[in-house]
Design a protein around this motif. Structure first.
Motif, PDB file in Angstrom:
ATOM      1  N   ALA A   1       0.838  -1.206   0.000  1.00  0.00           N
ATOM      2  CA  ALA A   1       0.000   0.000   0.000  1.00  0.00           C
ATOM      3  C   ALA A   1       0.872   1.254   0.000  1.00  0.00           C
TER       4      ALA A   1
ATOM      5  N   LYS B   1      -6.014  -4.120  -1.393  1.00  0.00           N
ATOM      6  CA  LYS B   1      -7.172  -4.484  -0.581  1.00  0.00           C
ATOM      7  C   LYS B   1      -8.343  -3.535  -0.789  1.00  0.00           C
ATOM      8  N   TRP B   2      -8.073  -2.224  -0.810  1.00  0.00           N
ATOM      9  CA  TRP B   2      -9.171  -1.268  -0.911  1.00  0.00           C
ATOM     10  C   TRP B   2      -9.853  -1.305  -2.277  1.00  0.00           C
TER      11      TRP B   2
ATOM     12  N   GLN C   1     -12.021  -4.484  -2.289  1.00  0.00           N
ATOM     13  CA  GLN C   1     -13.220  -4.267  -1.479  1.00  0.00           C
ATOM     14  C   GLN C   1     -14.215  -3.376  -2.206  1.00  0.00           C
ATOM     15  N   ASP C   2     -13.706  -2.368  -2.925  1.00  0.00           N
ATOM     16  CA  ASP C   2     -14.599  -1.533  -3.745  1.00  0.00           C
ATOM     17  C   ASP C   2     -15.259  -2.362  -4.841  1.00  0.00           C
TER      18      ASP C   2
END
Length: 247
Positions: free
Chosen positions: A19, A182-183, A186-187
């Protein structure tokens, strides 16, 4: 990072490292990263590595897709498999991500300026080959069994010196997290039904990764649950066990 610590490197630590690399790229480029993640730009602009194509020596039974020329800060891609990379772009991206993981997690940069003497093995977790054009000593990635544990076990019996299990696990998790942050995954859950294979194949195409890489990533994030030999996708192990009690 010491190799002996890779065995205990938690997923959260790898998520944080990847990240951070993406955020560094966003700051440099002035953009917000979306799928597909611009892996080559991140490797070049944040990690400071270049790319080169070369013909990498392979012994019988080996398939070597890429290698890390750490001294010259280069990721080498095997020209012998250019057609395979063309046919499977997700394989090229995962190979780049895997080598980037070696650089970010595994290479002792303090030793790079120290010349290696001929005949001295610098570590058991790599196999060393010479690329036929550059003739640099490179640390090659054995990828024949990248996503197939059964093939990996057989391959390990036939060859010596590939990534140790802890190194292989760490850099594989690194490439997965870098290519599928990850983000962003998840979106994507808001736009895709992860229990339907056609939806997963569409997401894999958007992310430019292969389907096995995607499903492993989704399972690591706890977004799906798969059983060996069962094509049904469950949202969780609890959902699967609940289904089982109905029969």
């Amino acid at each position: 990072m010491s190799k002996k610590h890779l065995k205990y490197l938690r997923n959260e630590a790898i998520e944080d490292v990847t990240a951070q690399r993406i955020r560094e790229y966003e700051s440099k480029a002035g953009v917000a990263v979306t799928l597909p993640v611009p892996i080559e730009e991140i490797v070049e602009q944040v990690l400071g590595l270049d790319f080169d194509w070369d013909v990498i020596e392979e012994k019988p039974g080996e398939q070597i897709l890429g290698g890390l020329d750490a001294v010259n800060r280069k990721i080498l891609l095997n020209e012998a498999h250019a057609a395979l990379f063309e046919d499977k772009p997700g394989l090229l991206r995962s190979t780049i991500g895997h080598e980037a993981g070696h650089w970010d997690l595994d290479v002792d940069r303090a030793k790079l300026s120290q010349p290696m003497l001929p005949g001295i093995d610098v570590g058991a977790c790599f196999v060393h080959r010479h690329a036929s054009k550059s003739d640099h000593l490179i640390e090659v990635l054995f990828t024949k069994a990248l996503h197939d544990d059964r093939a990996y076990k057989v391959y390990k019996q036939l060859t010596q010196g590939e990534d140790s299990p802890e190194v292989r696990s760490a850099v594989d998790r690194y490439q997965s997290a870098l290519l599928m942050p990850k983000w962003l995954i998840q979106d994507a859950a808001d736009r895709h039904d992860f229990t339907k294979w056609p939806e997963l194949y569409r997401l894999a195409e958007d992310a430019q990764v292969n389907i096995s890489n995607l499903t492993v990533r989704l399972q690591r994030l706890g977004l799906i649950y798969l059983r060996d030999g069962d094509k049904t996708i469950y949202r969780s192990k609890d959902e699967w066990s609940g289904q089982g009690t109905l029969f």
